[in-house]
Design a protein around this motif. Structure first.
Motif, mmCIF file in Angstrom:
data_model
loop_
_atom_site.group_PDB
_atom_site.id
_atom_site.type_symbol
_atom_site.label_atom_id
_atom_site.label_comp_id
_atom_site.label_asym_id
_atom_site.label_seq_id
_atom_site.Cartn_x
_atom_site.Cartn_y
_atom_site.Cartn_z
ATOM 1 N N THR A 190 0.844 -1.190 0.000
ATOM 2 C CA THR A 190 0.000 0.000 0.000
ATOM 3 C C THR A 190 0.879 1.239 0.000
ATOM 4 O O THR A 190 0.556 2.239 -0.643
ATOM 5 N N ILE A 191 1.995 1.171 0.749
ATOM 6 C CA ILE A 191 2.997 2.231 0.751
ATOM 7 C C ILE A 191 4.378 1.600 0.603
ATOM 8 O O ILE A 191 4.546 0.403 0.858
ATOM 9 N N SER A 192 5.340 2.396 0.217
ATOM 10 C CA SER A 192 6.713 1.916 0.074
ATOM 11 C C SER A 192 7.500 2.182 1.355
ATOM 12 O O SER A 192 7.055 2.928 2.232
ATOM 13 N N HIS A 193 8.673 1.590 1.434
ATOM 14 C CA HIS A 193 9.562 1.878 2.556
ATOM 15 C C HIS A 193 9.882 3.374 2.591
ATOM 16 O O HIS A 193 9.938 3.977 3.668
ATOM 17 N N GLY A 194 10.100 3.942 1.421
ATOM 18 C CA GLY A 194 10.415 5.366 1.344
ATOM 19 C C GLY A 194 9.293 6.231 1.884
ATOM 20 O O GLY A 194 9.524 7.194 2.621
ATOM 21 N N ARG A 195 8.065 5.912 1.526
ATOM 22 C CA ARG A 195 6.916 6.696 2.004
ATOM 23 C C ARG A 195 6.733 6.512 3.507
ATOM 24 O O ARG A 195 6.451 7.473 4.226
ATOM 25 N N ALA A 196 6.919 5.287 3.996
ATOM 26 C CA ALA A 196 6.811 5.043 5.432
ATOM 27 C C ALA A 196 7.867 5.848 6.189
ATOM 28 O O ALA A 196 7.575 6.460 7.217
ATOM 29 N N ALA A 197 9.085 5.867 5.663
ATOM 30 C CA ALA A 197 10.155 6.648 6.291
ATOM 31 C C ALA A 197 9.800 8.130 6.296
ATOM 32 O O ALA A 197 10.009 8.829 7.296
ATOM 33 N N GLU A 198 9.252 8.594 5.187
ATOM 34 C CA GLU A 198 8.836 9.996 5.081
ATOM 35 C C GLU A 198 7.781 10.319 6.150
ATOM 36 O O GLU A 198 7.850 11.348 6.818
ATOM 37 N N ILE A 199 6.813 9.444 6.314
ATOM 38 C CA ILE A 199 5.761 9.631 7.315
ATOM 39 C C ILE A 199 6.383 9.722 8.714
ATOM 40 O O ILE A 199 5.968 10.532 9.536
ATOM 41 N N LEU A 200 7.384 8.884 8.970
ATOM 42 C CA LEU A 200 8.017 8.839 10.281
ATOM 43 C C LEU A 200 9.048 9.939 10.495
ATOM 44 O O LEU A 200 9.559 10.120 11.602
#
Length: 95
Positions: free
Chosen positions: A42-52
């Protein structure tokens, strides 16, 4: 990064474990909350990192420390990640 309080229902015995004792524990908890969405693509590692609010390689290190290997990706995902890496490397940017 803007933080927001979210109410979730959990078993009473679990509540004590959801109160982080420090920022590292809080970051790990939040990373774990995002992991199912990465797994389901649903999301990428990159997007998850961005969120965090952290770098992708920091997130990958967190998951690795918790026993979730980054290389569990399917070959298509790995090919896409390698393509991005090569593009960044060709531009001479830091990873």
């Amino acid at each position: 990064m803007t933080l927001v309080d979210v109410n979730i229902k959990v078993p009473m015995e679990m509540a004590v474990y959801l109160k982080p004792s420090n920022q590292v524990v809080e970051l790990e908890r939040n990373a774990l909350l995002l992991y199912p969405y990465i797994l389901k693509q649903t999301i990428s590692h990159g997007r998850a990192a961005e969120i965090l609010g952290i770098r992708k390689n920091e997130l990958i290190d967190i998951y690795d420390k918790l026993g979730f290997s980054y290389l569990d990706l399917i070959m298509d995902d790995l090919d896409a990640e390698l393509e991005v890496y090569h593009k960044i490397k060709a531009k001479g940017e830091m990873i």
